[in-house]
Design a protein around this motif. Structure first.
Motif, PDB file in Angstrom:
ATOM      1  N   CYS A 128       2.847  26.736  35.217  1.00 53.02           N
ATOM      2  CA  CYS A 128       4.237  25.984  34.442  1.00 53.02           C
ATOM      3  C   CYS A 128       5.740  26.764  33.847  1.00 53.02           C
ATOM      4  O   CYS A 128       5.480  27.624  33.488  1.00 53.02           O
ATOM      5  CB  CYS A 128       3.495  25.580  32.767  1.00 53.02           C
ATOM      6  N   LEU A 157      17.740  23.443  37.135  1.00 50.40           N
ATOM      7  CA  LEU A 157      17.475  22.127  37.425  1.00 50.40           C
ATOM      8  C   LEU A 157      16.815  22.272  38.593  1.00 50.40           C
ATOM      9  O   LEU A 157      16.120  21.723  38.981  1.00 50.40           O
ATOM     10  CB  LEU A 157      18.295  20.704  36.624  1.00 50.40           C
ATOM     11  N   LEU A 160      13.510  24.105  39.083  1.00 48.27           N
ATOM     12  CA  LEU A 160      12.547  23.575  38.132  1.00 48.27           C
ATOM     13  C   LEU A 160      12.335  22.513  39.234  1.00 48.27           C
ATOM     14  O   LEU A 160      11.038  22.210  39.531  1.00 48.27           O
ATOM     15  CB  LEU A 160      12.914  22.910  37.368  1.00 48.27           C
ATOM     16  N   LEU A 161      12.773  22.193  40.174  1.00 52.76           N
ATOM     17  CA  LEU A 161      12.133  21.400  40.582  1.00 52.76           C
ATOM     18  C   LEU A 161      11.840  21.774  41.956  1.00 52.76           C
ATOM     19  O   LEU A 161      10.635  20.934  42.428  1.00 52.76           O
ATOM     20  CB  LEU A 161      13.470  20.289  41.914  1.00 52.76           C
ATOM     21  N   HIS A 164       8.031  22.492  40.763  1.00 54.80           N
ATOM     22  CA  HIS A 164       7.789  22.014  40.731  1.00 54.80           C
ATOM     23  C   HIS A 164       7.381  21.460  42.551  1.00 54.80           C
ATOM     24  O   HIS A 164       5.417  21.412  42.812  1.00 54.80           O
ATOM     25  CB  HIS A 164       8.114  20.383  40.458  1.00 54.80           C
ATOM     26  N   ARG A 169       3.274  23.090  37.700  1.00 56.12           N
ATOM     27  CA  ARG A 169       4.400  21.831  36.358  1.00 56.12           C
ATOM     28  C   ARG A 169       5.878  22.863  36.327  1.00 56.12           C
ATOM     29  O   ARG A 169       5.688  23.821  35.913  1.00 56.12           O
ATOM     30  CB  ARG A 169       3.580  21.965  35.366  1.00 56.12           C
ATOM     31  N   ALA A 170       6.532  21.929  35.915  1.00 60.90           N
ATOM     32  CA  ALA A 170       7.914  21.994  35.526  1.00 60.90           C
ATOM     33  C   ALA A 170       8.853  21.826  34.364  1.00 60.90           C
ATOM     34  O   ALA A 170       8.878  20.157  34.448  1.00 60.90           O
ATOM     35  CB  ALA A 170       8.923  22.411  37.164  1.00 60.90           C
ATOM     36  N   VAL A 201      15.765  15.191  39.789  1.00 55.13           N
ATOM     37  CA  VAL A 201      14.505  15.987  39.202  1.00 55.13           C
ATOM     38  C   VAL A 201      13.493  15.571  38.468  1.00 55.13           C
ATOM     39  O   VAL A 201      12.639  15.463  38.659  1.00 55.13           O
ATOM     40  CB  VAL A 201      14.822  17.844  38.386  1.00 55.13           C
ATOM     41  N   VAL A 202      13.959  14.533  37.293  1.00 60.08           N
ATOM     42  CA  VAL A 202      12.529  13.933  36.561  1.00 60.08           C
ATOM     43  C   VAL A 202      12.110  12.716  37.697  1.00 60.08           C
ATOM     44  O   VAL A 202      10.798  12.855  37.141  1.00 60.08           O
ATOM     45  CB  VAL A 202      13.838  13.807  35.637  1.00 60.08           C
ATOM     46  N   VAL A 206      10.065  16.797  37.879  1.00 63.32           N
ATOM     47  CA  VAL A 206       9.961  17.821  36.676  1.00 63.32           C
ATOM     48  C   VAL A 206      10.049  16.450  35.438  1.00 63.32           C
ATOM     49  O   VAL A 206      10.928  15.477  35.177  1.00 63.32           O
ATOM     50  CB  VAL A 206      11.433  18.269  37.244  1.00 63.32           C
ATOM     51  N   GLU A 207       9.408  17.165  34.497  1.00 59.59           N
ATOM     52  CA  GLU A 207       9.232  16.516  33.278  1.00 59.59           C
ATOM     53  C   GLU A 207      10.170  16.960  31.931  1.00 59.59           C
ATOM     54  O   GLU A 207      10.856  18.800  31.901  1.00 59.59           O
ATOM     55  CB  GLU A 207       7.902  16.785  32.187  1.00 59.59           C
TER      56      GLU A 207
END
Length: 230
Positions: A128, A157, A160-161, A164, A169-170, A201-202, A206-207
């Motif tokens: 993660c 961001l 992180l994408l 993922h 996990r991001a 991204v969410v 991405v969380e």
């Protein structure tokens, strides 16, 4: 939970000549204070506000004090952008963030792509990547990020994408350094690109997690999770 290194003294903010410098009245004496925050800090660092400062232990520094907190109408606000990462690190190692419990390793400041992300968490079945963001702007219960345009934040961001999409996990983890926030949203008028990128991204996996803090003169802790409204 982290202790606030003291002693803290109350002063009155006179001015903020640049992003990292504040002039503060301490009982009639003007002192220079380092501001550990490059944001605009609207409604916080305004002349006349009560601020909490501590003396610097280094005699060779340009500024004699550090500006640690602001006394706002709704309570104390921590303005040190380093504090959220320390809080999350402490909470991760103590298992105090239920959404991110169960990782065997917590590695800080991990290079990924063109960035340095705050944490890489590992367990047998999952890796993660986590980036932490400090939030200080709250308007009528709505926490807003960022309070100034942030190309760096948008790049994080995208990293992180990418993580993922490679199977990690991001998580983008917002920490509101005050207790009057009810929910958080991207600050589109200030940085529409960050807001658009966050939503994208969410939507793609991405969380986004957000916690507000309980802030006191001697300690600060993650208080409770609040919703992220996109």
């Amino acid at each position: 939970m982290l202790d606030i290194i003291g002693p803290l003294r109350d002063g009155i903010l006179l001015s903020r000549p640049n992003r990292f410098l504040a002039l503060v009245d301490l009982e009639g004496q003007t002192v220079s204070a380092h501001v550990p925050n490059s944001g605009r800090l609207p409604a916080l660092l305004e002349p006349g506000k009560t601020v909490l400062v501590r003396p610097s232990p280094r005699a060779d520094r340009r500024t004699s004090h550090d500006l640690v907190m602001v006394q706002h109408t709704t309570g104390l606000v921590s303005v040190d952008t380093r504090m959220p990462t320390l809080l999350v690190a402490s909470a991760l190692r103590a298992g105090l963030i239920p959404e991110m419990d169960g990782y065997d390793q917590v590695r800080p400041e991990v290079v990924y792509g063109q960035s340095r992300l705050d944490f890489r968490l590992s367990r047998q079945d999952e890796e993660c990547m986590v980036e932490v963001k400090s939030v200080t702007l709250v308007e009528q219960g709505l926490a807003l990020f960022p309070d100034a345009p942030t190309q760096r934040g948008t790049r994080h961001l995208r990293e992180l994408l990418h993580a993922h999409q490679r199977g990690f996990r991001a998580v983008i983890f917002f920490v509101v350094q005050r207790r009057d926030a009810v929910h958080l949203s991207p600050n589109d008028p200030t940085d529409p690109l960050f807001g658009a990128t966050l939503r994208d991204v969410v939507h793609r996996g991405v969380e986004a997690i957000c916690y507000r803090c309980d802030v006191g003169r001697t300690l600060i802790r993650l208080d409770q999770r609040i919703p992220v409204q996109l």
